[in-house]
Design an enzyme around this catalytic site. Structure first.
Site, PDB file in Angstrom:
ATOM      1  N   ARG A  36      38.173  32.544  56.083  1.00 24.94           N
ATOM      2  CA  ARG A  36      38.314  31.089  55.938  1.00 24.94           C
ATOM      3  C   ARG A  36      39.680  30.662  55.399  1.00 24.94           C
ATOM      4  O   ARG A  36      40.328  31.397  54.656  1.00 24.94           O
ATOM      5  CB  ARG A  36      37.179  30.515  55.090  1.00 24.94           C
ATOM      6  CG  ARG A  36      37.201  30.892  53.638  1.00 24.94           C
ATOM      7  CD  ARG A  36      35.945  30.388  52.947  1.00 24.94           C
ATOM      8  NE  ARG A  36      36.003  30.655  51.526  1.00 24.94           N
ATOM      9  CZ  ARG A  36      35.037  30.363  50.669  1.00 24.94           C
ATOM     10  NH1 ARG A  36      33.929  29.794  51.097  1.00 24.94           N
ATOM     11  NH2 ARG A  36      35.176  30.633  49.392  1.00 24.94           N
ATOM     12  N   LYS A  57      28.393  25.933  50.977  1.00 26.95           N
ATOM     13  CA  LYS A  57      28.147  24.802  50.061  1.00 26.95           C
ATOM     14  C   LYS A  57      29.202  23.710  50.240  1.00 26.95           C
ATOM     15  O   LYS A  57      28.869  22.533  50.358  1.00 26.95           O
ATOM     16  CB  LYS A  57      28.157  25.268  48.587  1.00 26.95           C
ATOM     17  CG  LYS A  57      27.142  26.343  48.257  1.00 26.95           C
ATOM     18  CD  LYS A  57      27.117  26.658  46.771  1.00 26.95           C
ATOM     19  CE  LYS A  57      28.396  27.257  46.224  1.00 26.95           C
ATOM     20  NZ  LYS A  57      28.714  28.615  46.743  1.00 26.95           N
ATOM     21  N   ARG A 106      26.553  27.171  37.268  1.00 25.53           N
ATOM     22  CA  ARG A 106      26.661  28.558  37.707  1.00 25.53           C
ATOM     23  C   ARG A 106      26.046  29.513  36.693  1.00 25.53           C
ATOM     24  O   ARG A 106      26.030  30.714  36.926  1.00 25.53           O
ATOM     25  CB  ARG A 106      28.137  28.903  37.875  1.00 25.53           C
ATOM     26  CG  ARG A 106      28.531  29.094  39.351  1.00 25.53           C
ATOM     27  CD  ARG A 106      29.931  29.558  39.320  1.00 25.53           C
ATOM     28  NE  ARG A 106      30.545  30.045  40.493  1.00 25.53           N
ATOM     29  CZ  ARG A 106      31.222  29.324  41.386  1.00 25.53           C
ATOM     30  NH1 ARG A 106      31.220  28.029  41.323  1.00 25.53           N
ATOM     31  NH2 ARG A 106      31.874  29.913  42.347  1.00 25.53           N
ATOM     32  N   ARG A 128      32.802  38.286  42.903  1.00 25.20           N
ATOM     33  CA  ARG A 128      32.210  36.939  42.915  1.00 25.20           C
ATOM     34  C   ARG A 128      30.730  37.000  43.278  1.00 25.20           C
ATOM     35  O   ARG A 128      29.918  36.254  42.730  1.00 25.20           O
ATOM     36  CB  ARG A 128      32.993  36.044  43.889  1.00 25.20           C
ATOM     37  CG  ARG A 128      34.401  35.739  43.348  1.00 25.20           C
ATOM     38  CD  ARG A 128      35.309  35.168  44.404  1.00 25.20           C
ATOM     39  NE  ARG A 128      34.845  33.885  44.898  1.00 25.20           N
ATOM     40  CZ  ARG A 128      35.201  33.369  46.084  1.00 25.20           C
ATOM     41  NH1 ARG A 128      35.992  34.051  46.894  1.00 25.20           N
ATOM     42  NH2 ARG A 128      34.764  32.203  46.439  1.00 25.20           N
ATOM     43  N   ARG A 183      42.617  30.824  50.019  1.00 30.42           N
ATOM     44  CA  ARG A 183      42.391  30.949  48.580  1.00 30.42           C
ATOM     45  C   ARG A 183      42.751  32.354  48.096  1.00 30.42           C
ATOM     46  O   ARG A 183      42.435  33.336  48.756  1.00 30.42           O
ATOM     47  CB  ARG A 183      40.928  30.661  48.261  1.00 30.42           C
ATOM     48  CG  ARG A 183      40.635  29.192  48.195  1.00 30.42           C
ATOM     49  CD  ARG A 183      39.178  28.915  48.090  1.00 30.42           C
ATOM     50  NE  ARG A 183      38.493  29.666  47.048  1.00 30.42           N
ATOM     51  CZ  ARG A 183      37.238  29.433  46.685  1.00 30.42           C
ATOM     52  NH1 ARG A 183      36.551  28.465  47.276  1.00 30.42           N
ATOM     53  NH2 ARG A 183      36.665  30.157  45.757  1.00 30.42           N
TER      54      ARG A 183
END
Ligand code: AMP
Length: 225
Positions: free
Chosen positions: A127, A13, A88, A172, A161
């Site tokens: 990432r 996203k 969300r 998550r 992160r």
């Protein structure tokens, strides 16, 4: 043009929203980035949400709706915006709808990135981003052209992160399944959802998104930009 990117964590996203931001000159609004900035600044809000975020849970609807409402009223959103990470929950989706309709506006398209959940942990765990400009990279799929140097700003500092750890990703994904996926029928009923194959490579996903936007734009109800 008011867009929503939907999809589980790691679906792409943020990457795609940033590209649309550059292409169309409308801001990407990442509620995750906004909350991380609060944590970084050690503000009262940041202190309140840090633990929940570190554990991979969802921050309260009340906080998010207020934060988003304030953000979309800023002048840079006059021509539209791209929501990344919001809504969300059903409560957030309905609040957004009410917020926009009270301003005589609405969402033009919802881009749903469809991904194989088994591949997501790998994507997320690899990432990282430039600590200075935020450009995104990946250990396997997208490394800087010169090792250790950001392609965009030349910085040599990168960060990962706190919630991109494998254990947290499980929570998550669960939050996505439980709280976020149920939003889809709400937007499908409005005919706004465009299904995008998010497992293709980044450029191919971008092409699919551009096609979906062209299709949405051709419809009568789309806000012309
Ligand atoms: P993201 O960067 O979108 O993956 O968001 C990182 C974290 O911020 C999430 O795991 C949540 O803890 C929190 N967060 C971001 N957006 C929302 C939202 N719309 N509602 C609730 N929590 C959120």
């Amino acid at each position: 043009m008011k867009l929503i990117f939907l999809g589980p964590p790691g679906a792409g996203k943020g990457t795609q929203a940033k590209r649309i931001e550059l292409l169309h000159g409308i801001p990407q609004i990442s509620t995750g980035d906004m909350l991380r900035a609060e944590v970084q600044a050690d503000s009262m809000l940041g202190q309140q949400v840090k633990r929940i975020m570190d554990l991979g849970g969802l921050v309260s609807d009340e906080i998010l709706v207020a934060m988003l409402g304030e953000r979309v009223d800023r002048p840079d959103c006059a021509r539209g915006f791209i929501l990344d990470g919001f809504p969300r929950t059903t409560v957030q989706a309905e609040a957004l709808d009410a917020m926009l309709s009270s301003r005589g506006s609405k969402i033009d398209a919802v881009l749903l990135l469809l991904v194989n959940e088994a591949a997501l942990t790998e994507r997320i765990a690899g990432r990282y981003s430039c600590a200075r400009c935020g450009a995104g990279y990946h250990d396997l799929y997208k490394q800087p052209h010169v090792a250790g140097v950001c392609d965009v700003c030349g910085s040599r500092e990168f960060s990962r992160r706190a919630d991109d750890k494998r254990e947290t990703v499980v929570t998550r994904l669960e939050a996505y399944r439980q709280d976020t996926a149920p939003i889809l029928p709400f937007y499908r009923a409005k005919g706004l959802v465009h299904d995008i194959d998010g497992m293709a490579n980044i450029d191919a996903v971008s092409v699919s998104i551009d096609k979906a936007l062209a299709k949405a734009e051709a419809s009568d109800t789309f806000a012309k930009i």
